[in-house]
Design a protein around this motif. Sequence first.
Motif, short mmCIF file in Angstrom:
data_model
loop_
_atom_site.label_atom_id
_atom_site.label_comp_id
_atom_site.label_asym_id
_atom_site.label_seq_id
_atom_site.Cartn_x
_atom_site.Cartn_y
_atom_site.Cartn_z
N VAL A 182 0.85 -0.62 0.55
CA VAL A 182 -0.20 -0.59 -0.15
C VAL A 182 0.44 1.31 -0.24
CG1 VAL A 182 -1.94 -0.99 1.08
CG2 VAL A 182 0.00 0.22 2.47
N HIS A 183 2.20 0.67 -0.37
CA HIS A 183 3.09 2.13 -0.18
C HIS A 183 2.91 2.89 0.93
CE1 HIS A 183 2.65 0.90 -4.31
NE2 HIS A 183 1.63 1.53 -4.70
N LEU A 184 2.65 2.10 2.17
CA LEU A 184 3.68 3.03 3.45
C LEU A 184 4.41 2.84 4.20
CD1 LEU A 184 1.29 5.10 4.74
CD2 LEU A 184 0.16 3.27 6.20
N ASP A 185 5.66 2.12 3.15
CA ASP A 185 6.63 1.12 4.28
C ASP A 185 7.59 2.28 4.91
OD1 ASP A 185 6.60 1.62 0.89
OD2 ASP A 185 8.45 1.73 1.27
N LYS A 186 7.70 3.73 4.24
CA LYS A 186 8.41 4.46 4.72
C LYS A 186 7.87 5.04 6.28
CE LYS A 186 6.89 8.74 2.39
NZ LYS A 186 7.40 10.30 2.08
N TYR A 187 7.10 4.60 6.66
CA TYR A 187 5.81 5.20 7.82
C TYR A 187 5.64 3.72 8.32
CZ TYR A 187 4.21 8.93 5.57
OH TYR A 187 4.77 10.64 4.93
N LEU A 188 6.99 3.28 8.43
CA LEU A 188 6.99 1.18 9.20
C LEU A 188 6.35 1.62 10.60
CD1 LEU A 188 6.74 -1.70 7.67
CD2 LEU A 188 9.27 -1.84 8.67
N THR A 189 7.49 2.49 11.34
CA THR A 189 7.95 2.70 12.23
C THR A 189 7.30 3.32 12.97
OG1 THR A 189 9.95 3.03 12.26
CG2 THR A 189 9.56 1.11 12.47
N ALA A 190 6.31 4.25 11.83
CA ALA A 190 5.48 5.56 12.79
C ALA A 190 5.16 5.29 13.84
CB ALA A 190 5.19 6.38 11.30
N MET A 191 4.74 5.57 14.59
CA MET A 191 3.76 5.14 15.55
C MET A 191 1.68 6.08 14.57
SD MET A 191 4.68 4.85 17.56
CE MET A 191 3.57 4.46 19.25
N SER A 192 0.69 5.32 14.81
CA SER A 192 -0.03 5.43 13.48
C SER A 192 -0.95 6.60 14.29
CB SER A 192 -0.74 3.89 13.50
OG SER A 192 -1.55 4.55 15.06
N GLY A 193 -0.78 7.03 15.11
CA GLY A 193 -1.66 8.31 15.59
C GLY A 193 -1.13 9.07 14.53
N THR A 194 -0.04 9.96 14.19
CA THR A 194 0.36 10.41 13.35
C THR A 194 0.25 10.73 12.28
OG1 THR A 194 2.90 9.23 13.13
CG2 THR A 194 2.97 10.30 15.52
N LEU A 195 -0.44 9.50 11.72
CA LEU A 195 -0.48 9.81 10.05
C LEU A 195 -1.31 10.81 10.06
CD1 LEU A 195 -0.65 5.55 9.11
CD2 LEU A 195 1.47 7.43 9.24
N SER A 196 -1.23 11.48 8.21
CA SER A 196 -2.11 12.37 7.78
C SER A 196 -2.94 11.14 7.48
CB SER A 196 -1.63 12.70 6.46
OG SER A 196 -1.66 11.87 5.63
N THR A 197 -4.22 12.12 6.87
CA THR A 197 -6.19 11.27 6.84
C THR A 197 -5.43 10.66 6.03
OG1 THR A 197 -7.16 13.26 7.01
CG2 THR A 197 -7.89 11.86 5.96
N ALA A 198 -5.04 10.76 4.26
CA ALA A 198 -3.94 9.76 3.19
C ALA A 198 -3.45 8.65 3.89
CB ALA A 198 -3.45 10.39 2.21
N GLY A 199 -2.50 8.67 5.03
CA GLY A 199 -2.09 7.66 4.96
C GLY A 199 -2.78 6.81 6.23
N LEU A 200 -3.79 7.44 7.20
CA LEU A 200 -5.19 6.45 8.02
C LEU A 200 -5.52 5.87 6.54
CD1 LEU A 200 -5.81 9.23 10.55
CD2 LEU A 200 -4.94 6.89 10.72
N LYS A 201 -5.62 6.05 5.93
CA LYS A 201 -6.55 5.52 4.67
C LYS A 201 -6.03 4.59 3.81
CE LYS A 201 -10.30 7.87 4.90
NZ LYS A 201 -12.06 8.10 4.31
N ARG A 202 -4.66 4.48 4.10
CA ARG A 202 -3.92 3.59 3.23
C ARG A 202 -3.72 2.22 4.33
NH1 ARG A 202 -1.07 4.37 -1.50
NH2 ARG A 202 -1.12 6.30 -2.39
#
Length: 239
Positions: free
Chosen positions: A124-144
């Motif tokens: 889903v092309h979210l691998d650069k956020y692998l270790t990021a806390m999910s609460g820090t994601l943008s709306t688009a990131g949360l959709k992914r």
Amino acid sequence: MTVLKIEGMSKTFGGLQALTDVNIDVQEHEFFGIIGPNGAGKTTLFSVLAGQIPPTSGRIVFNGTDITGWPAHKIAANGLVRTFQLMRPFESMTVLENVAIASHSKIRSTSKARQHAKEVIERVHLDKYLTAMSGTLSTAGLKRLELARALAMEPEVLLLDEVLAGLVPAERAPIIDLLREIHASGITIMFVEHIMAAVMALSDRLLVMHEGQKLALGEPKQVIEDPTVIEAYLGEEYA
């Protein structure tokens, strides 16, 4: 081949008739769009299909098996998986941990579940956020992330509830491309959406719901030119 069959589906909440005698056949590897005004019964339909709420009457047949009344976890484990318009990840956990939890529904080994989760996150092309806390994601990131959690359960049919909601136009095109990739992998998709450009671009067939009933069903261009659909939902710009 019919992969999902909905027969005589009705749902009442007290005196409210949310669904009335809905009959739908979804074909294997179909991209099946659903539109309709707010309150038309679209999300209720998904909630019944996914086992979050029981139908009042009717039945659901998935791959030839009657799954009516099955609990949500059993339906998902058998390959009918949904996403939610309101994303609610475990915000204090990383993206990897969120997806690994979903992977555990299919894979018992923790190490193998984490590896599977990494593969899905990359998908889903979210691998650069692998270790990021999910609460820090943008709306688009949360959709992914919501898509990744669903894909980690290895669905055969994916129910997508307004996956484009809350995104600005520049964010929609990459998600639409991702949905095409998911569909091309062999997954049947049913999706509820209000963004008509996406509906028309993706749908093989289009269902219009109104007041809990099937108003129209067919090839998208034909459906949006139906005068009853224009009056009930689309408005004068489609007339």
